[in-house]
Scaffold this active site. Structure first.
Site, PDB file in Angstrom:
ATOM      1  N   THR A   1      78.406  63.759  20.703  1.00 51.00           N
ATOM      2  CA  THR A   1      79.013  63.244  22.047  1.00 51.00           C
ATOM      3  C   THR A   1      80.335  62.585  21.546  1.00 51.00           C
ATOM      4  O   THR A   1      80.573  61.805  20.594  1.00 51.00           O
ATOM      5  CB  THR A   1      78.343  62.398  22.769  1.00 51.00           C
TER       6      THR A   1
ATOM      7  N   LEU B   1      76.389  56.435  21.249  1.00 50.37           N
ATOM      8  CA  LEU B   1      76.549  57.869  21.624  1.00 50.37           C
ATOM      9  C   LEU B   1      75.948  58.719  20.555  1.00 50.37           C
ATOM     10  O   LEU B   1      75.876  58.329  19.253  1.00 50.37           O
ATOM     11  CB  LEU B   1      78.191  58.031  21.510  1.00 50.37           C
ATOM     12  N   ASP B   2      75.417  59.643  21.001  1.00 49.17           N
ATOM     13  CA  ASP B   2      74.974  61.075  20.300  1.00 49.17           C
ATOM     14  C   ASP B   2      75.962  61.227  19.131  1.00 49.17           C
ATOM     15  O   ASP B   2      77.328  61.256  19.515  1.00 49.17           O
ATOM     16  CB  ASP B   2      74.275  61.935  20.950  1.00 49.17           C
ATOM     17  N   ARG B   3      75.333  62.079  17.997  1.00 51.39           N
ATOM     18  CA  ARG B   3      76.540  62.152  17.198  1.00 51.39           C
ATOM     19  C   ARG B   3      77.655  63.391  17.681  1.00 51.39           C
ATOM     20  O   ARG B   3      78.649  63.298  17.352  1.00 51.39           O
ATOM     21  CB  ARG B   3      75.741  62.813  15.852  1.00 51.39           C
TER      22      ARG B   3
END
Length: 420
Positions: free
Chosen positions: A245, A241-243
């Site tokens: 998110t 997951l993106d940081r």
């Protein structure tokens, strides 16, 4: 060639003195590394001995109406069971820069390729995992067939697929830095963020702001924190997951589970749902975006992902409208995003492609809108991995795990006025 040692009773000749003088002024003689190791075992020398490898309870009325499934406490469901959860040149030559300190191990490593490395060349994959090893040495061991993918020899140009098993031979790699202790203030919340766990895997409700792993200036991330919480466990990220998110992320506890989960993702057997707030109105109740994506495109010095019909990889996202909200600049729409594929920044780029970027997105969003939304209380990207569904071999029922919308995003929605 190594020079023979002089007998103990023999004095050095004047030529030896001259050679020593040359070494002092940097004009001749061997380097410090050669003098320290007469066998010439420089880093990456395949003939060197001892080579080694780098292993809320109340909700806003608007939200209940827009997306009732996400209200309530965080839960995980397994079938029907609910689980809580510089200057001028000097006059003399400079001393050569020292080589990185290396370590010697003797074990062979086998790494499983994750989604982030899907499509990456094997040589670039090795360079990322074998810090400090010269590129020339990596190509040498590949030519000798010491690097294997799924037990077969490959060329340096071979592109990996998610789930591939890469055999890395013993090589001399840079010594790791002293491990950084994760602050207790970061570990405590993670201990309470487990949504589901069994003997093979666990699902964590990742907080926004925490990267999934260390690197690029970050000393630690989610996986390093979990390994500190559970020392000795074979924990690995199944996906990313993106940081910025938040939400559901799967961690494997066994290598067999990691392989099976990667196979599921590759074959489309893992259903991923996200909650997102977009700036603008979705034209239809359901919109499907099928636009190939190409990553690492330099734009103003920044690496970006962009839609590229010619060179991009297939990418598809389905957006479903859940509710509308009024604000000073028009309409904000709460949507559920279903990932059919799992490319880097896919939801963010596809939303921007529709002309409705995600609220609070600093990379692909509307910066003027972001400033106005921040004044209303939105301090981050509005993107949350809300649900995962998958079925492992031997399971009687599919796993479905859900994570309710975080409190900060709930509070922001509560200040907005619902629109018809």
């Amino acid at each position: 060639m190594n020079r023979p040692h002089l007998p103990a009773d023999r004095r050095p000749s004047k030529h030896a003195a001259a050679r020593a003088s040359g070494r002092r002024d940097g004009t001749s003689g061997r380097s410090d590394t050669e003098r320290a190791d007469p066998k010439g075992a420089a880093p990456g020398n395949p003939g060197a001995k001892g080579r080694a490898p780098a292993g809320a309870d109340s909700k806003s009325t608007a939200v209940r109406r827009a997306y009732p499934e996400t209200t309530g406490t965080k839960t995980a469901r397994l079938g029907h069971t609910q689980i809580k959860r510089s200057g001028p040149n000097p006059a003399v030559a400079e001393r050569p820069r020292p080589e990185p300190e290396l370590r010697d191990d003797s074990a062979v490593r086998v790494l499983c390729v994750d989604a982030e490395s899907d499509g990456q060349r094997i040589d670039n994959f090795l360079l990322r995992h074998l810090k400090g090893v010269p590129r020339s040495h990596l190509y040498r061991v590949m030519r000798r067939g010491e690097v294997r993918v799924n037990k077969g020899r490959v060329k340096a140009s071979h592109r990996l697929r998610m789930g591939d098993l890469v055999r890395i031979p013993p090589v001399r790699t840079a010594l790791p830095e002293t491990p950084v202790r994760v602050p207790a203030s970061r570990l405590a919340p993670l201990a309470e963020a487990v949504l589901y766990e069994d003997e093979r895997l666990l699902v964590i409700d990742k907080p926004a702001g925490l990267a999934v792993h260390g690197g690029s200036g970050l000393s630690y991330g989610l996986i390093e924190s979990l390994r500190e919480l559970r020392p000795g466990r074979e924990l690995e990220l199944v996906h990313r997951l993106d940081r910025d998110t938040s939400g559901c992320i799967v961690i494997s506890k066994r290598r067999s589970a990691l392989r099976e989960l990667h196979e599921l993702i590759r074959e489309g057997g893992m259903d991923k749902r996200y909650l997102a707030l977009i700036v603008g109105d979705l034209e239809r109740e359901k919109s499907s975006v099928d636009a190939p994506l190409k990553k690492n495109v330099l734009q103003g010095g920044e690496r970006m992902v962009q839609v590229d019909p010619d060179d991009g990889k297939p990418a598809r996202t389905v957006f479903r409208r859940l509710g509308r909200f009024r604000w000073v600049s028009g309409v904000l729409t709460l949507v559920e995003a279903e990932l059919i594929t799992g490319r880097t920044h896919q939801i963010r780029v596809h939303a921007a492609y529709l002309g409705t970027p995600l609220a609070g997105d600093p990379k692909y969003g509307d910066q003027d809108a972001n400033r106005a939304l921040k004044a209303l209380g939105l301090s981050r990207l509005f993107l949350h991995a809300s649900a995962l569904s998958f079925r492992l071999e031997g399971s009687a029922r599919p796993h479905r795990v859900e994570a309710s919308l975080p409190d900060d995003l709930e509070r922001f929605l509560s200040v907005l006025e619902p629109a018809a």
